[in-house]
Design a protein around this motif. Structure first.
Motif, PDB file in Angstrom:
ATOM      1  N   LEU A  40       0.796  -1.221   0.000  1.00 34.74           N
ATOM      2  CA  LEU A  40       0.000   0.000   0.000  1.00 34.74           C
ATOM      3  C   LEU A  40       0.827   1.270   0.000  1.00 34.74           C
ATOM      4  O   LEU A  40       0.485   2.245  -0.681  1.00 34.74           O
ATOM      5  CB  LEU A  40      -0.919  -0.009   1.224  1.00 34.74           C
ATOM      6  CG  LEU A  40      -2.146  -0.920   1.165  1.00 34.74           C
ATOM      7  CD1 LEU A  40      -2.774  -1.038   2.547  1.00 34.74           C
ATOM      8  CD2 LEU A  40      -3.150  -0.391   0.162  1.00 34.74           C
ATOM      9  N   ALA A  41       1.891   1.313   0.785  1.00 28.88           N
ATOM     10  CA  ALA A  41       2.700   2.533   0.844  1.00 28.88           C
ATOM     11  C   ALA A  41       3.286   2.866  -0.520  1.00 28.88           C
ATOM     12  O   ALA A  41       3.361   4.035  -0.918  1.00 28.88           O
ATOM     13  CB  ALA A  41       3.821   2.391   1.884  1.00 28.88           C
ATOM     14  N   GLY A  42       3.698   1.840  -1.257  1.00 33.16           N
ATOM     15  CA  GLY A  42       4.220   2.069  -2.604  1.00 33.16           C
ATOM     16  C   GLY A  42       3.167   2.616  -3.548  1.00 33.16           C
ATOM     17  O   GLY A  42       3.441   3.504  -4.364  1.00 33.16           O
ATOM     18  N   LEU A  43       1.936   2.113  -3.443  1.00 33.23           N
ATOM     19  CA  LEU A  43       0.854   2.643  -4.276  1.00 33.23           C
ATOM     20  C   LEU A  43       0.546   4.087  -3.888  1.00 33.23           C
ATOM     21  O   LEU A  43       0.182   4.902  -4.740  1.00 33.23           O
ATOM     22  CB  LEU A  43      -0.383   1.771  -4.132  1.00 33.23           C
ATOM     23  CG  LEU A  43      -0.238   0.327  -4.644  1.00 33.23           C
ATOM     24  CD1 LEU A  43      -1.534  -0.437  -4.457  1.00 33.23           C
ATOM     25  CD2 LEU A  43       0.209   0.290  -6.101  1.00 33.23           C
ATOM     26  N   GLY A  44       0.718   4.403  -2.590  1.00 32.26           N
ATOM     27  CA  GLY A  44       0.567   5.792  -2.171  1.00 32.26           C
ATOM     28  C   GLY A  44       1.622   6.693  -2.776  1.00 32.26           C
ATOM     29  O   GLY A  44       1.343   7.848  -3.125  1.00 32.26           O
ATOM     30  N   VAL A  45       2.849   6.190  -2.915  1.00 34.10           N
ATOM     31  CA  VAL A  45       3.913   6.965  -3.561  1.00 34.10           C
ATOM     32  C   VAL A  45       3.540   7.268  -5.009  1.00 34.10           C
ATOM     33  O   VAL A  45       3.718   8.393  -5.494  1.00 34.10           O
ATOM     34  CB  VAL A  45       5.253   6.194  -3.492  1.00 34.10           C
ATOM     35  CG1 VAL A  45       6.300   6.836  -4.389  1.00 34.10           C
ATOM     36  CG2 VAL A  45       5.759   6.135  -2.054  1.00 34.10           C
TER      37      VAL A  45
ATOM     38  N   GLY B 227       8.316   3.177   6.710  1.00 34.38           N
ATOM     39  CA  GLY B 227       7.942   3.566   5.355  1.00 34.38           C
ATOM     40  C   GLY B 227       6.491   3.996   5.267  1.00 34.38           C
ATOM     41  O   GLY B 227       6.149   4.960   4.572  1.00 34.38           O
ATOM     42  N   VAL B 228       5.622   3.299   6.001  1.00 36.46           N
ATOM     43  CA  VAL B 228       4.212   3.687   6.039  1.00 36.46           C
ATOM     44  C   VAL B 228       4.068   5.074   6.668  1.00 36.46           C
ATOM     45  O   VAL B 228       3.313   5.925   6.173  1.00 36.46           O
ATOM     46  CB  VAL B 228       3.385   2.653   6.824  1.00 36.46           C
ATOM     47  CG1 VAL B 228       1.946   3.129   6.988  1.00 36.46           C
ATOM     48  CG2 VAL B 228       3.408   1.304   6.116  1.00 36.46           C
ATOM     49  N   ALA B 229       4.809   5.326   7.761  1.00 38.85           N
ATOM     50  CA  ALA B 229       4.727   6.627   8.428  1.00 38.85           C
ATOM     51  C   ALA B 229       5.159   7.755   7.495  1.00 38.85           C
ATOM     52  O   ALA B 229       4.534   8.827   7.462  1.00 38.85           O
ATOM     53  CB  ALA B 229       5.582   6.625   9.688  1.00 38.85           C
ATOM     54  N   ALA B 230       6.220   7.540   6.735  1.00 37.27           N
ATOM     55  CA  ALA B 230       6.676   8.565   5.799  1.00 37.27           C
ATOM     56  C   ALA B 230       5.603   8.852   4.751  1.00 37.27           C
ATOM     57  O   ALA B 230       5.338  10.015   4.409  1.00 37.27           O
ATOM     58  CB  ALA B 230       7.974   8.126   5.131  1.00 37.27           C
ATOM     59  N   LEU B 231       4.967   7.806   4.242  1.00 40.28           N
ATOM     60  CA  LEU B 231       3.894   7.993   3.273  1.00 40.28           C
ATOM     61  C   LEU B 231       2.722   8.743   3.895  1.00 40.28           C
ATOM     62  O   LEU B 231       2.157   9.659   3.291  1.00 40.28           O
ATOM     63  CB  LEU B 231       3.456   6.633   2.726  1.00 40.28           C
ATOM     64  CG  LEU B 231       2.389   6.551   1.624  1.00 40.28           C
ATOM     65  CD1 LEU B 231       0.983   6.633   2.149  1.00 40.28           C
ATOM     66  CD2 LEU B 231       2.609   7.620   0.546  1.00 40.28           C
ATOM     67  N   LEU B 232       2.354   8.387   5.121  1.00 46.51           N
ATOM     68  CA  LEU B 232       1.242   9.061   5.787  1.00 46.51           C
ATOM     69  C   LEU B 232       1.535  10.545   5.989  1.00 46.51           C
ATOM     70  O   LEU B 232       0.634  11.382   5.868  1.00 46.51           O
ATOM     71  CB  LEU B 232       0.963   8.394   7.132  1.00 46.51           C
ATOM     72  CG  LEU B 232       0.368   6.984   7.088  1.00 46.51           C
ATOM     73  CD1 LEU B 232       0.319   6.393   8.488  1.00 46.51           C
ATOM     74  CD2 LEU B 232      -1.022   6.988   6.462  1.00 46.51           C
ATOM     75  N   ALA B 233       2.785  10.887   6.304  1.00 39.38           N
ATOM     76  CA  ALA B 233       3.152  12.291   6.493  1.00 39.38           C
ATOM     77  C   ALA B 233       2.935  13.081   5.212  1.00 39.38           C
ATOM     78  O   ALA B 233       2.362  14.178   5.220  1.00 39.38           O
ATOM     79  CB  ALA B 233       4.600  12.396   6.953  1.00 39.38           C
ATOM     80  N   LEU B 234       3.393  12.529   4.099  1.00 36.19           N
ATOM     81  CA  LEU B 234       3.224  13.208   2.820  1.00 36.19           C
ATOM     82  C   LEU B 234       1.761  13.246   2.400  1.00 36.19           C
ATOM     83  O   LEU B 234       1.280  14.244   1.846  1.00 36.19           O
ATOM     84  CB  LEU B 234       4.060  12.506   1.757  1.00 36.19           C
ATOM     85  CG  LEU B 234       5.579  12.652   1.912  1.00 36.19           C
ATOM     86  CD1 LEU B 234       6.300  11.645   1.035  1.00 36.19           C
ATOM     87  CD2 LEU B 234       6.020  14.067   1.587  1.00 36.19           C
ATOM     88  N   ALA B 235       1.035  12.161   2.662  1.00 32.88           N
ATOM     89  CA  ALA B 235      -0.387  12.129   2.319  1.00 32.88           C
ATOM     90  C   ALA B 235      -1.158  13.164   3.118  1.00 32.88           C
ATOM     91  O   ALA B 235      -2.025  13.865   2.584  1.00 32.88           O
ATOM     92  CB  ALA B 235      -0.945  10.731   2.571  1.00 32.88           C
ATOM     93  N   ASN B 236      -0.847  13.278   4.402  1.00 34.61           N
ATOM     94  CA  ASN B 236      -1.528  14.261   5.233  1.00 34.61           C
ATOM     95  C   ASN B 236      -1.239  15.681   4.742  1.00 34.61           C
ATOM     96  O   ASN B 236      -2.135  16.527   4.679  1.00 34.61           O
ATOM     97  CB  ASN B 236      -1.096  14.106   6.684  1.00 34.61           C
ATOM     98  CG  ASN B 236      -1.881  14.979   7.627  1.00 34.61           C
ATOM     99  OD1 ASN B 236      -3.055  14.746   7.864  1.00 34.61           O
ATOM    100  ND2 ASN B 236      -1.242  16.011   8.161  1.00 34.61           N
ATOM    101  N   ALA B 237       0.011  15.938   4.376  1.00 33.83           N
ATOM    102  CA  ALA B 237       0.367  17.255   3.853  1.00 33.83           C
ATOM    103  C   ALA B 237      -0.348  17.550   2.544  1.00 33.83           C
ATOM    104  O   ALA B 237      -0.592  18.711   2.207  1.00 33.83           O
ATOM    105  CB  ALA B 237       1.884  17.342   3.656  1.00 33.83           C
ATOM    106  N   ALA B 238      -0.705  16.487   1.805  1.00 30.91           N
ATOM    107  CA  ALA B 238      -1.417  16.651   0.535  1.00 30.91           C
ATOM    108  C   ALA B 238      -2.932  16.682   0.710  1.00 30.91           C
ATOM    109  O   ALA B 238      -3.659  16.714  -0.276  1.00 30.91           O
ATOM    110  CB  ALA B 238      -1.033  15.525  -0.421  1.00 30.91           C
ATOM    111  N   GLY B 239      -3.403  16.656   1.953  1.00 35.26           N
ATOM    112  CA  GLY B 239      -4.831  16.787   2.203  1.00 35.26           C
ATOM    113  C   GLY B 239      -5.589  15.499   2.395  1.00 35.26           C
ATOM    114  O   GLY B 239      -6.827  15.500   2.356  1.00 35.26           O
ATOM    115  N   ALA B 240      -4.881  14.384   2.640  1.00 28.39           N
ATOM    116  CA  ALA B 240      -5.564  13.095   2.762  1.00 28.39           C
ATOM    117  C   ALA B 240      -5.971  12.755   4.201  1.00 28.39           C
ATOM    118  O   ALA B 240      -6.423  11.646   4.464  1.00 28.39           O
ATOM    119  CB  ALA B 240      -4.692  11.979   2.202  1.00 28.39           C
ATOM    120  N   GLU B 241      -5.797  13.673   5.132  1.00 35.96           N
ATOM    121  CA  GLU B 241      -6.279  13.539   6.510  1.00 35.96           C
ATOM    122  C   GLU B 241      -5.777  12.249   7.168  1.00 35.96           C
ATOM    123  O   GLU B 241      -6.561  11.380   7.576  1.00 35.96           O
ATOM    124  CB  GLU B 241      -7.810  13.593   6.553  1.00 35.96           C
ATOM    125  CG  GLU B 241      -8.355  14.918   6.030  1.00 35.96           C
ATOM    126  CD  GLU B 241      -9.879  14.983   6.086  1.00 35.96           C
ATOM    127  OE1 GLU B 241     -10.498  14.033   6.595  1.00 35.96           O
ATOM    128  OE2 GLU B 241     -10.424  15.980   5.613  1.00 35.96           O
TER     129      GLU B 241
END
Length: 430
Positions: free
Chosen positions: A145-150, A215-229
Protein backbone atom coordinates in the motif's frame (compact mmCIF):
# COMPACT_ATOMS: atom_id res chain seq x y z
CA UNK A 1 22.02 22.60 13.15
CA UNK A 2 21.48 25.94 11.49
CA UNK A 3 18.48 28.14 12.32
CA UNK A 4 18.14 29.28 8.72
CA UNK A 5 16.12 27.48 6.04
CA UNK A 6 18.24 25.55 3.60
CA UNK A 7 18.63 26.88 0.07
CA UNK A 8 18.84 25.15 -3.32
CA UNK A 9 20.48 21.76 -3.59
CA UNK A 10 24.19 22.08 -2.95
CA UNK A 11 26.70 19.60 -4.37
CA UNK A 12 28.92 18.30 -1.56
CA UNK A 13 31.62 17.14 -3.97
CA UNK A 14 33.77 19.71 -5.73
CA UNK A 15 36.78 19.73 -8.05
CA UNK A 16 38.46 16.36 -8.67
CA UNK A 17 36.03 14.55 -6.37
CA UNK A 18 33.07 15.80 -8.40
CA UNK A 19 34.92 14.90 -11.60
CA UNK A 20 35.40 11.36 -10.30
CA UNK A 21 31.68 11.08 -9.58
CA UNK A 22 30.67 12.36 -13.02
CA UNK A 23 33.17 10.02 -14.71
CA UNK A 24 31.81 7.03 -12.80
CA UNK A 25 28.24 8.00 -13.69
CA UNK A 26 29.09 8.19 -17.38
CA UNK A 27 30.86 4.83 -17.18
CA UNK A 28 27.67 3.40 -15.72
CA UNK A 29 25.75 4.99 -18.60
CA UNK A 30 28.00 3.32 -21.15
CA UNK A 31 27.62 -0.07 -19.47
CA UNK A 32 23.83 0.24 -19.36
CA UNK A 33 23.64 1.18 -23.03
CA UNK A 34 25.67 -1.91 -23.92
CA UNK A 35 23.29 -4.06 -21.88
CA UNK A 36 20.31 -2.46 -23.59
CA UNK A 37 21.78 -3.12 -27.01
CA UNK A 38 22.25 -6.78 -26.09
CA UNK A 39 18.62 -7.46 -25.18
CA UNK A 40 15.20 -5.99 -24.43
CA UNK A 41 15.51 -6.05 -20.62
CA UNK A 42 12.96 -6.11 -17.82
CA UNK A 43 10.50 -3.20 -17.99
CA UNK A 44 10.57 -2.33 -14.26
CA UNK A 45 12.94 -0.56 -11.90
CA UNK A 46 15.29 -3.52 -11.85
CA UNK A 47 16.21 -2.53 -15.41
CA UNK A 48 14.57 -0.28 -18.03
CA UNK A 49 12.54 2.04 -15.79
CA UNK A 50 15.47 2.53 -13.43
CA UNK A 51 17.82 3.14 -16.34
CA UNK A 52 15.50 5.73 -17.86
CA UNK A 53 15.35 7.60 -14.55
CA UNK A 54 19.13 7.57 -14.29
CA UNK A 55 19.67 8.85 -17.85
CA UNK A 56 17.13 11.64 -17.33
CA UNK A 57 19.04 12.96 -14.32
CA UNK A 58 22.39 12.39 -16.00
CA UNK A 59 21.23 14.65 -18.82
CA UNK A 60 20.43 17.41 -16.32
CA UNK A 61 23.82 17.03 -14.66
CA UNK A 62 25.83 16.89 -17.91
CA UNK A 63 23.53 18.23 -20.66
CA UNK A 64 24.15 18.17 -24.38
CA UNK A 65 25.50 14.62 -24.64
CA UNK A 66 22.35 12.88 -25.84
CA UNK A 67 21.40 11.32 -22.53
CA UNK A 68 17.86 12.68 -22.61
CA UNK A 69 17.25 10.84 -25.89
CA UNK A 70 18.47 7.64 -24.26
CA UNK A 71 16.13 8.24 -21.31
CA UNK A 72 13.20 8.65 -23.71
CA UNK A 73 14.08 5.45 -25.58
CA UNK A 74 14.33 3.49 -22.35
CA UNK A 75 11.04 4.89 -21.11
CA UNK A 76 9.38 3.90 -24.38
CA UNK A 77 10.81 0.38 -24.11
CA UNK A 78 9.68 0.16 -20.49
CA UNK A 79 6.11 1.14 -21.37
CA UNK A 80 6.13 -1.27 -24.32
CA UNK A 81 7.36 -4.07 -22.06
CA UNK A 82 4.62 -3.30 -19.59
CA UNK A 83 1.98 -3.57 -22.31
CA UNK A 84 3.16 -7.11 -23.09
CA UNK A 85 3.15 -8.27 -19.48
CA UNK A 86 0.70 -9.23 -16.77
CA UNK A 87 2.23 -7.61 -13.74
CA UNK A 88 1.30 -7.10 -10.13
CA UNK A 89 0.04 -3.84 -8.65
CA UNK A 90 3.18 -2.77 -6.81
CA UNK A 91 5.60 0.14 -7.04
CA UNK A 92 8.80 -1.86 -7.45
CA UNK A 93 7.49 -5.08 -8.96
CA UNK A 94 4.68 -4.06 -11.28
CA UNK A 95 2.92 -1.54 -13.48
CA UNK A 96 2.54 1.28 -10.87
CA UNK A 97 6.32 1.73 -10.91
CA UNK A 98 6.39 2.41 -14.64
CA UNK A 99 3.34 4.63 -14.21
CA UNK A 100 5.22 6.57 -11.50
CA UNK A 101 8.06 7.12 -13.96
CA UNK A 102 5.65 8.39 -16.62
CA UNK A 103 4.25 10.92 -14.14
CA UNK A 104 7.70 11.94 -12.93
CA UNK A 105 8.98 12.62 -16.42
CA UNK A 106 5.96 14.57 -17.69
CA UNK A 107 6.98 18.01 -18.89
CA UNK A 108 10.54 16.75 -19.12
CA UNK A 109 10.65 13.85 -21.55
CA UNK A 110 6.90 13.59 -22.12
CA UNK A 111 4.73 16.55 -23.05
CA UNK A 112 2.49 17.70 -20.20
CA UNK A 113 -0.77 17.74 -22.13
CA UNK A 114 -4.02 17.86 -20.13
CA UNK A 115 -6.06 16.65 -23.10
CA UNK A 116 -3.82 13.66 -23.84
CA UNK A 117 -3.12 11.88 -20.57
CA UNK A 118 -1.25 8.60 -21.18
CA UNK A 119 -1.33 7.75 -17.48
CA UNK A 120 -5.10 7.99 -16.93
CA UNK A 121 -5.92 4.36 -17.70
CA UNK A 122 -3.33 3.03 -15.25
CA UNK A 123 -4.34 5.63 -12.65
CA UNK A 124 -7.91 4.41 -12.83
CA UNK A 125 -6.74 0.80 -12.47
CA UNK A 126 -4.69 1.67 -9.38
CA UNK A 127 -7.68 3.45 -7.86
CA UNK A 128 -9.97 0.47 -8.49
CA UNK A 129 -7.36 -1.78 -6.85
CA UNK A 130 -7.07 0.51 -3.82
CA UNK A 131 -10.82 0.99 -3.50
CA UNK A 132 -11.34 -2.71 -2.73
CA UNK A 133 -12.13 -3.33 0.93
CA UNK A 134 -11.16 -5.31 2.91
CA UNK A 135 -7.60 -5.06 1.68
CA UNK A 136 -5.71 -8.09 0.46
CA UNK A 137 -1.94 -7.87 0.32
CA UNK A 138 0.82 -6.04 2.12
CA UNK A 139 1.27 -2.58 3.53
CA UNK A 140 4.88 -1.93 2.56
CA UNK A 141 6.66 0.49 0.24
CA UNK A 142 8.20 -1.97 -2.19
CA UNK A 143 5.19 -4.16 -2.94
CA UNK A 144 2.24 -2.90 -0.90
CA UNK A 145 0.00 0.00 0.00
CA UNK A 146 2.70 2.53 0.84
CA UNK A 147 4.22 2.07 -2.60
CA UNK A 148 0.85 2.64 -4.28
CA UNK A 149 0.57 5.79 -2.17
CA UNK A 150 3.91 6.97 -3.56
CA UNK A 151 2.54 6.52 -7.07
CA UNK A 152 -0.65 8.39 -6.12
CA UNK A 153 1.38 11.32 -4.77
CA UNK A 154 3.28 11.57 -8.05
CA UNK A 155 0.01 11.35 -9.98
CA UNK A 156 -1.68 14.15 -7.98
CA UNK A 157 -3.40 16.44 -8.77
CA UNK A 158 -4.40 14.71 -11.99
CA UNK A 159 -7.51 12.57 -12.15
CA UNK A 160 -7.43 9.52 -9.88
CA UNK A 161 -4.29 10.71 -8.09
CA UNK A 162 -5.93 12.31 -5.05
CA UNK A 163 -8.62 9.63 -5.02
CA UNK A 164 -5.98 6.90 -4.97
CA UNK A 165 -4.04 8.63 -2.21
CA UNK A 166 -7.11 8.88 0.01
CA UNK A 167 -7.95 5.24 -0.73
CA UNK A 168 -4.41 4.16 0.18
CA UNK A 169 -4.70 5.96 3.52
CA UNK A 170 -8.09 4.34 4.13
CA UNK A 171 -6.71 0.86 3.45
CA UNK A 172 -3.72 1.53 5.70
CA UNK A 173 -6.11 2.56 8.46
CA UNK A 174 -8.03 -0.70 7.99
CA UNK A 175 -4.91 -2.87 8.16
CA UNK A 176 -3.18 -1.07 11.05
CA UNK A 177 -2.93 -3.01 14.31
CA UNK A 178 -3.38 -1.24 17.59
CA UNK A 179 -0.39 -1.92 19.85
CA UNK A 180 0.27 -0.79 23.43
CA UNK A 181 2.55 2.03 22.19
CA UNK A 182 0.59 3.09 19.08
CA UNK A 183 -0.13 1.44 15.74
CA UNK A 184 2.00 -0.77 13.52
CA UNK A 185 1.56 -2.95 10.45
CA UNK A 186 2.24 -6.66 10.76
CA UNK A 187 4.11 -8.61 8.13
CA UNK A 188 2.06 -11.79 7.92
CA UNK A 189 3.60 -15.27 7.58
CA UNK A 190 1.72 -15.77 4.29
CA UNK A 191 3.80 -13.10 2.54
CA UNK A 192 7.21 -14.15 3.87
CA UNK A 193 10.05 -15.84 2.04
CA UNK A 194 11.02 -19.29 3.35
CA UNK A 195 14.05 -18.13 5.31
CA UNK A 196 12.16 -15.33 7.01
CA UNK A 197 9.15 -17.54 7.69
CA UNK A 198 11.37 -20.00 9.52
CA UNK A 199 12.61 -17.24 11.82
CA UNK A 200 9.20 -15.60 12.30
CA UNK A 201 6.46 -18.24 11.99
CA UNK A 202 3.91 -15.88 13.58
CA UNK A 203 4.92 -12.90 11.43
CA UNK A 204 6.58 -9.74 12.73
CA UNK A 205 6.39 -5.97 12.96
CA UNK A 206 9.04 -4.68 10.60
CA UNK A 207 11.05 -1.54 11.39
CA UNK A 208 12.54 -1.01 7.95
CA UNK A 209 11.69 1.66 5.42
CA UNK A 210 11.29 -0.89 2.63
CA UNK A 211 8.90 -3.29 4.33
CA UNK A 212 7.81 -1.79 7.62
CA UNK A 213 6.04 0.85 9.66
CA UNK A 214 8.65 3.63 9.09
CA UNK A 215 7.94 3.57 5.35
CA UNK A 216 4.21 3.69 6.04
CA UNK A 217 4.73 6.63 8.43
CA UNK A 218 6.68 8.56 5.80
CA UNK A 219 3.89 7.99 3.27
CA UNK A 220 1.24 9.06 5.79
CA UNK A 221 3.15 12.29 6.49
CA UNK A 222 3.22 13.21 2.82
CA UNK A 223 -0.39 12.13 2.32
CA UNK A 224 -1.53 14.26 5.23
CA UNK A 225 0.37 17.26 3.85
CA UNK A 226 -1.42 16.65 0.53
CA UNK A 227 -4.83 16.79 2.20
CA UNK A 228 -5.56 13.10 2.76
CA UNK A 229 -6.28 13.54 6.51
CA UNK A 230 -3.85 10.96 7.89
CA UNK A 231 -2.62 12.82 10.98
CA UNK A 232 -4.09 10.64 13.78
CA UNK A 233 -2.76 7.49 12.12
CA UNK A 234 0.62 9.15 11.56
CA UNK A 235 0.87 10.25 15.20
CA UNK A 236 0.19 6.72 16.42
CA UNK A 237 2.65 5.18 13.94
CA UNK A 238 5.46 7.53 15.00
CA UNK A 239 4.67 6.85 18.67
CA UNK A 240 5.04 3.11 18.06
CA UNK A 241 8.31 3.53 16.16
CA UNK A 242 9.87 5.67 18.89
CA UNK A 243 8.79 3.17 21.55
CA UNK A 244 10.88 0.43 19.91
CA UNK A 245 14.28 1.87 20.85
CA UNK A 246 16.82 -0.67 21.99
CA UNK A 247 18.62 -0.28 25.33
CA UNK A 248 21.52 2.18 25.37
CA UNK A 249 24.82 0.70 24.24
CA UNK A 250 23.42 -1.54 21.49
CA UNK A 251 24.92 -1.43 18.02
CA UNK A 252 21.86 0.39 16.64
CA UNK A 253 19.14 2.53 18.21
CA UNK A 254 16.28 0.62 16.59
CA UNK A 255 15.93 -3.11 15.88
CA UNK A 256 15.39 -4.98 12.64
CA UNK A 257 11.95 -6.28 13.58
CA UNK A 258 9.75 -6.82 16.61
CA UNK A 259 8.38 -10.37 16.77
CA UNK A 260 6.31 -12.34 19.28
CA UNK A 261 8.43 -14.25 21.76
CA UNK A 262 11.76 -13.02 20.38
CA UNK A 263 14.06 -10.37 21.83
CA UNK A 264 14.64 -7.49 19.36
CA UNK A 265 18.09 -7.41 17.78
CA UNK A 266 20.20 -4.52 16.43
CA UNK A 267 20.41 -4.16 12.68
CA UNK A 268 22.50 -2.86 9.81
CA UNK A 269 22.92 0.76 8.74
CA UNK A 270 20.91 1.32 5.58
CA UNK A 271 17.88 2.85 3.92
CA UNK A 272 15.94 -0.42 3.87
CA UNK A 273 16.62 -1.28 7.51
CA UNK A 274 18.09 0.52 10.45
CA UNK A 275 18.56 3.89 12.07
CA UNK A 276 19.41 5.89 8.96
CA UNK A 277 16.18 5.11 7.12
CA UNK A 278 14.16 5.71 10.29
CA UNK A 279 15.91 9.06 10.83
CA UNK A 280 14.97 10.13 7.30
CA UNK A 281 11.35 9.05 7.83
CA UNK A 282 11.09 10.92 11.15
CA UNK A 283 12.63 14.07 9.67
CA UNK A 284 10.27 13.98 6.71
CA UNK A 285 7.31 13.52 9.07
CA UNK A 286 8.57 16.39 11.22
CA UNK A 287 8.85 18.75 8.25
CA UNK A 288 5.39 17.79 6.98
CA UNK A 289 3.75 18.44 10.36
CA UNK A 290 5.95 21.01 12.12
CA UNK A 291 6.59 18.61 15.02
CA UNK A 292 9.85 19.85 16.54
CA UNK A 293 10.12 16.83 18.87
CA UNK A 294 10.17 14.46 15.90
CA UNK A 295 12.90 16.52 14.25
CA UNK A 296 15.01 16.28 17.41
CA UNK A 297 14.53 12.52 17.46
CA UNK A 298 15.45 12.31 13.78
CA UNK A 299 18.66 14.30 14.17
CA UNK A 300 19.69 12.42 17.31
CA UNK A 301 19.22 9.15 15.43
CA UNK A 302 21.07 10.39 12.33
CA UNK A 303 23.99 11.67 14.39
CA UNK A 304 24.26 8.34 16.16
CA UNK A 305 24.24 6.63 12.77
CA UNK A 306 27.00 8.96 11.56
CA UNK A 307 29.25 7.62 14.32
CA UNK A 308 28.76 3.99 13.41
CA UNK A 309 31.86 2.22 12.12
CA UNK A 310 31.93 0.51 8.73
CA UNK A 311 32.81 -2.74 10.48
CA UNK A 312 29.47 -2.81 12.35
CA UNK A 313 27.37 -1.26 9.56
CA UNK A 314 26.72 -4.42 7.58
CA UNK A 315 27.64 -2.62 4.33
CA UNK A 316 29.40 -4.87 1.81
CA UNK A 317 28.42 -3.30 -1.53
CA UNK A 318 27.48 0.11 -2.93
CA UNK A 319 23.77 0.02 -3.80
CA UNK A 320 21.04 2.43 -2.68
CA UNK A 321 19.02 -0.11 -0.73
CA UNK A 322 21.62 -1.27 1.79
CA UNK A 323 24.96 -0.12 0.47
CA UNK A 324 27.48 2.68 0.69
CA UNK A 325 25.89 4.93 -1.94
CA UNK A 326 22.52 4.65 -0.22
CA UNK A 327 24.03 5.66 3.13
CA UNK A 328 25.83 8.54 1.45
CA UNK A 329 22.63 9.77 -0.16
CA UNK A 330 20.55 9.64 3.01
CA UNK A 331 23.20 11.46 5.02
CA UNK A 332 23.41 13.97 2.16
CA UNK A 333 19.62 14.44 2.19
CA UNK A 334 19.54 14.95 5.96
CA UNK A 335 22.48 17.36 5.93
CA UNK A 336 20.95 19.37 3.07
CA UNK A 337 17.68 19.65 5.01
CA UNK A 338 19.23 20.54 8.38
CA UNK A 339 22.71 21.91 7.81
CA UNK A 340 24.06 19.31 10.25
CA UNK A 341 27.86 19.02 9.80
CA UNK A 342 28.10 15.49 11.24
CA UNK A 343 25.68 14.21 8.61
CA UNK A 344 27.54 16.00 5.82
CA UNK A 345 30.82 14.47 7.01
CA UNK A 346 29.15 11.05 7.07
CA UNK A 347 27.86 11.59 3.51
CA UNK A 348 31.39 12.31 2.33
CA UNK A 349 32.72 9.29 4.19
CA UNK A 350 30.22 6.92 2.59
CA UNK A 351 30.91 8.38 -0.83
CA UNK A 352 34.56 7.50 -0.31
CA UNK A 353 33.49 4.00 0.64
CA UNK A 354 31.39 3.80 -2.51
CA UNK A 355 34.44 4.44 -4.67
CA UNK A 356 36.55 2.09 -2.56
CA UNK A 357 34.10 -0.72 -3.34
CA UNK A 358 34.58 -0.38 -7.12
CA UNK A 359 36.28 -3.32 -8.83
CA UNK A 360 37.73 -2.13 -12.15
CA UNK A 361 36.86 -4.47 -14.98
CA UNK A 362 34.07 -6.21 -13.06
CA UNK A 363 30.32 -5.81 -12.65
CA UNK A 364 28.60 -2.76 -14.06
CA UNK A 365 31.27 -0.06 -14.48
CA UNK A 366 33.15 -1.69 -11.58
CA UNK A 367 30.16 -2.03 -9.23
CA UNK A 368 29.00 -5.46 -8.11
CA UNK A 369 26.08 -6.36 -5.85
CA UNK A 370 26.13 -8.95 -3.08
CA UNK A 371 23.08 -11.17 -3.41
CA UNK A 372 21.13 -13.49 -1.12
CA UNK A 373 18.57 -16.15 -1.96
CA UNK A 374 15.01 -16.64 -0.71
CA UNK A 375 16.38 -18.61 2.24
CA UNK A 376 18.57 -15.69 3.30
CA UNK A 377 21.79 -17.49 2.39
CA UNK A 378 24.34 -15.56 0.31
CA UNK A 379 24.53 -16.36 -3.39
CA UNK A 380 27.63 -14.26 -4.04
CA UNK A 381 28.56 -11.29 -6.20
CA UNK A 382 26.46 -10.47 -9.23
CA UNK A 383 26.06 -7.82 -11.90
CA UNK A 384 23.09 -5.64 -11.00
CA UNK A 385 22.18 -2.78 -13.34
CA UNK A 386 19.03 -1.70 -11.51
CA UNK A 387 17.83 1.20 -9.39
CA UNK A 388 17.45 -0.20 -5.90
CA UNK A 389 20.55 -2.31 -5.39
CA UNK A 390 22.48 -1.80 -8.60
CA UNK A 391 24.43 0.55 -10.81
CA UNK A 392 21.63 2.90 -11.91
CA UNK A 393 20.87 3.80 -8.30
CA UNK A 394 24.55 4.24 -7.48
CA UNK A 395 24.87 6.60 -10.44
CA UNK A 396 21.93 8.67 -9.21
CA UNK A 397 23.46 9.00 -5.74
CA UNK A 398 26.78 10.10 -7.27
CA UNK A 399 25.02 12.72 -9.38
CA UNK A 400 23.20 14.02 -6.30
CA UNK A 401 26.54 14.47 -4.55
CA UNK A 402 28.30 16.22 -7.44
CA UNK A 403 25.52 18.20 -9.17
CA UNK A 404 23.26 21.10 -8.12
CA UNK A 405 20.27 19.23 -9.56
CA UNK A 406 17.68 18.44 -6.87
CA UNK A 407 17.43 14.60 -6.67
CA UNK A 408 13.64 14.44 -6.75
CA UNK A 409 13.94 10.82 -7.88
CA UNK A 410 14.33 9.87 -4.22
CA UNK A 411 10.61 10.35 -3.75
CA UNK A 412 10.67 6.66 -4.70
CA UNK A 413 12.50 6.03 -1.41
CA UNK A 414 10.27 8.40 0.62
CA UNK A 415 13.27 10.50 1.65
CA UNK A 416 12.68 13.76 -0.25
CA UNK A 417 12.74 15.81 2.95
CA UNK A 418 11.13 19.24 2.65
CA UNK A 419 13.28 22.24 3.68
CA UNK A 420 12.60 23.95 6.97
CA UNK A 421 10.16 26.81 6.43
CA UNK A 422 11.49 30.31 6.93
CA UNK A 423 10.25 32.47 9.80
CA UNK A 424 8.29 34.50 7.24
CA UNK A 425 6.58 31.37 5.90
CA UNK A 426 5.73 30.19 9.41
CA UNK A 427 4.25 33.58 10.27
CA UNK A 428 2.17 33.55 7.07
CA UNK A 429 0.85 30.07 7.90
CA UNK A 430 -0.15 31.21 11.37
Amino acid sequence: MTDEPQGPWRPILQGPDAGQAFAAAEEIAGALLRLHAAGPGNYGFSELAGWSLFFAYLDRAVPGRGYLDRAAELLEDSVAGLSRSHSQASLYGGFPGVAWLVEHLKGWILEDDEEDDPGEEIAAAVYRHLDLSPRRGGHDLLFGLAGLGVYALERSPRRWGRESLKAAVARLAETAERRPQGVAWRSSPEGMEPGELKRYPQGNYNLGMAYGTPGVAALLALANAAGAEARPLLDDAVAWILAQRLPAGERSIFPHVVAPGQPPQPTRLAWCYGDLGIAAALLLAARCTGEAAWEREALETARAASRRSPETSGVVDAGLCHGAAGNAHLFNRISQATGDPACEAAARFWLERTFALRRPGEGIAGFCSWGTGDNGHPVGWRDDPGFLSGAAGIGLALLAAASPVEPAWDRLLLVSIPPRPSARQEEAER
